[in-house]
Scaffold this motif. Structure first.
Motif, PDB file in Angstrom:
ATOM      1  N   ARG A  10      47.907  30.314  61.050  1.00  0.00           N
ATOM      2  CA  ARG A  10      48.068  31.104  61.806  1.00  0.00           C
ATOM      3  C   ARG A  10      47.199  32.404  61.706  1.00  0.00           C
ATOM      4  O   ARG A  10      46.114  31.668  60.829  1.00  0.00           O
ATOM      5  CB  ARG A  10      49.152  31.060  61.932  1.00  0.00           C
ATOM      6  CG  ARG A  10      49.219  32.398  61.366  1.00  0.00           C
ATOM      7  CD  ARG A  10      51.004  33.417  61.556  1.00  0.00           C
ATOM      8  NE  ARG A  10      51.185  34.772  60.928  1.00  0.00           N
ATOM      9  CZ  ARG A  10      51.082  35.969  60.914  1.00  0.00           C
ATOM     10  NH1 ARG A  10      50.390  35.716  62.025  1.00  0.00           N
ATOM     11  NH2 ARG A  10      51.278  36.557  60.289  1.00  0.00           N
ATOM     12  N   THR A  11      46.777  32.791  63.111  1.00  0.00           N
ATOM     13  CA  THR A  11      45.807  33.373  63.214  1.00  0.00           C
ATOM     14  C   THR A  11      46.493  34.630  62.842  1.00  0.00           C
ATOM     15  O   THR A  11      47.029  35.356  63.445  1.00  0.00           O
ATOM     16  CB  THR A  11      44.745  33.653  65.112  1.00  0.00           C
ATOM     17  OG1 THR A  11      44.545  32.641  64.530  1.00  0.00           O
ATOM     18  CG2 THR A  11      43.797  34.897  64.587  1.00  0.00           C
ATOM     19  N   ILE A  12      45.556  35.582  62.493  1.00  0.00           N
ATOM     20  CA  ILE A  12      46.213  37.127  61.496  1.00  0.00           C
ATOM     21  C   ILE A  12      44.662  38.196  62.058  1.00  0.00           C
ATOM     22  O   ILE A  12      43.968  38.314  61.336  1.00  0.00           O
ATOM     23  CB  ILE A  12      46.261  37.757  60.315  1.00  0.00           C
ATOM     24  CG1 ILE A  12      47.532  36.569  60.006  1.00  0.00           C
ATOM     25  CG2 ILE A  12      47.143  39.325  60.076  1.00  0.00           C
ATOM     26  CD1 ILE A  12      47.602  36.644  57.929  1.00  0.00           C
ATOM     27  N   GLY A  13      45.225  38.940  63.549  1.00  0.00           N
ATOM     28  CA  GLY A  13      43.992  39.532  64.122  1.00  0.00           C
ATOM     29  C   GLY A  13      44.411  41.193  63.135  1.00  0.00           C
ATOM     30  O   GLY A  13      45.035  41.096  62.542  1.00  0.00           O
ATOM     31  N   VAL A  14      43.125  41.500  63.406  1.00  0.00           N
ATOM     32  CA  VAL A  14      43.208  42.582  63.268  1.00  0.00           C
ATOM     33  C   VAL A  14      44.252  44.205  64.098  1.00  0.00           C
ATOM     34  O   VAL A  14      44.630  44.741  62.419  1.00  0.00           O
ATOM     35  CB  VAL A  14      41.575  43.744  64.432  1.00  0.00           C
ATOM     36  CG1 VAL A  14      41.297  45.320  63.709  1.00  0.00           C
ATOM     37  CG2 VAL A  14      40.562  42.867  63.861  1.00  0.00           C
TER      38      VAL A  14
END
Length: 398
Positions: A10-14
């Motif tokens: 998955r994506t882990i954003g800022v």
């Protein structure tokens, strides 16, 4: 970059990365710690090249009812639950004593082997001293510490005359010149885990330490120790890239990849590309309920814990906040990003400057943290060992 193309989960954003940092590094108000051990455990290792950093980094993360100096000194010198030692990248750190064996076997041990070989070679080139001479000198130092309990380098030199010897450093180079052997020998014994720095002479900011014998570290297999250290580091700093880990540890990339594989880490997408987290660390992390401010010291583990920093530090601010060797100075944080720097004036006042507009709420919170820092530091005056442009300006009252 799609998850399919990178093989990520998955994506882990800022924003989520900043939330993880706030909570896991105990910077948000509700996440602050009650003990120095909790702080060190949450950060894996506290930079200790500058002695003041250990206390300032801890103080920034303790609850208001705790005395940072008393807490750190208790843990380091009385309970021995924290250990000061050479670790990753040949740097001096304070680590949880329970993690010292993993740090030693993963990082310090190999560095000590190289340091010994270098010293033997340099002694042979610049003096009549050989390995046998070095071994006998070390034996005498250890015997003296066993009798005394602890001693400064000067005290050891008065009892072990060999420590007062000199050799020619850098034979045949433009750095050639006489050097004392004492600091090199004591450093080597420290890297090998045979002696350790104890209480300093003077205040908690002093760099003049007493030396003492320490129990030998358990000899762990290097791969096992590296995996254990990476497990702790990812719990505190993940998600992070291979490059971050390689930079922080100083290991070869093959060692980093072997440790990641042994842990079965999961790949996620972050701004820098592919990041890694522990298998049980894929759940989203929400931001703290309340906004937070922090004043972190020079060489603090949070900004020094990784190579890629753009997600919390504007690249335009780097020249003001770093020295030429890449050491970060004192920083001001607001909700997970660096927004300025701070310094101490000669009269003890903590002064600071913002490098970006963050609003009145942030200014009020930063002012509160500056007052809290000044109150517990008291009459002690702090000058970072590695000074940065902004810190110099502020300290001079500019």
């Amino acid at each position: 970059m799609s998850e399919k193309s990178t093989g990520t989960t998955r994506t882990i954003g800022v924003e989520e990365r900043r939330a993880r940092l706030a909570l896991r590094h105990r910077l948000a108000g509700a996440a602050r710690a009650a003990t120095a051990e909790e702080v060190a455990g949450s950060l894996v290792a506290l930079h200790a090249t500058d002695p003041a950093t250990v206390f300032l980094a801890t103080g920034a993360r303790l609850t208001a009812d705790r005395d940072p100096v008393a807490e750190v000194e208790r843990a380091l010198y009385e309970d021995r639950t924290l250990t000061r030692m050479h670790g990753m990248r040949h740097t001096v750190f304070v680590v949880p004593t329970a993690l010292a064996a993993a740090v030693h076997s993963s990082s310090s041990s190999a560095a000590a082997v190289r340091e010994r070989a270098t010293l033997v070679r340099q002694l042979a080139a610049g003096s009549d001293f050989d390995e046998a001479w070095l071994a006998e000198t070390e034996r005498q130092v250890l015997a003296e510490l066993a009798e005394r309990g602890e001693a400064t380098g000067t005290e050891l030199g008065s009892s072990v005359p060999r420590l007062r010897a000199q050799y020619v450093y850098g034979v045949g180079t433009n750095q050639e010149g006489p050097q004392p052997v004492s600091s090199r020998i004591l450093r080597l014994l420290g890297m090998e885990g045979r002696i350790a720095r104890g209480r300093p002479q003077g205040s908690w900011t002093s760099s003049r330490f007493r030396w003492a014998l320490v129990p030998p570290h358990p000899d762990l297999p290097a791969a096992e120790a590296q995996a254990e250290l990476v497990r702790h580091w990812l719990a505190a700093y993940g998600p992070a890239t291979e490059a971050d880990l390689k930079w922080w540890t100083g290991w070869k990339v093959t060692d980093v990849r072997r440790a990641l594989t042994a842990l079965g880490t999961r790949r996620v997408t972050i701004d820098e590309g592919v990041g890694h987290v522990l298998p049980a660390d894929l759940e989203p992390v929400a931001a703290p309920a309340e906004p937070w401010a922090a004043l972190l010291p020079a060489l603090d583990p949070t900004p020094m814990g990784r190579q890629a920093r753009d997600w919390y530090l504007d690249p335009e601010h780097r020249p003001a906040l770093f020295d030429r060797s890449g050491n970060i100075g004192p920083t001001v944080w607001w909700n997970g990003r660096v927004v300025g720097g701070w310094a101490q004036l000669p009269d003890g006042e903590v002064t600071w400057r913002l490098l970006t507009d963050v609003g009145e709420e942030a200014v009020a919170a930063i002012r509160t943290e500056a007052a809290r820092l000044a109150a517990w530091v008291g009459d002690v005056r702090i000058t970072p060992r590695f000074r940065t442009p902004l810190e110099r300006e502020l300290a001079a009252g500019a």
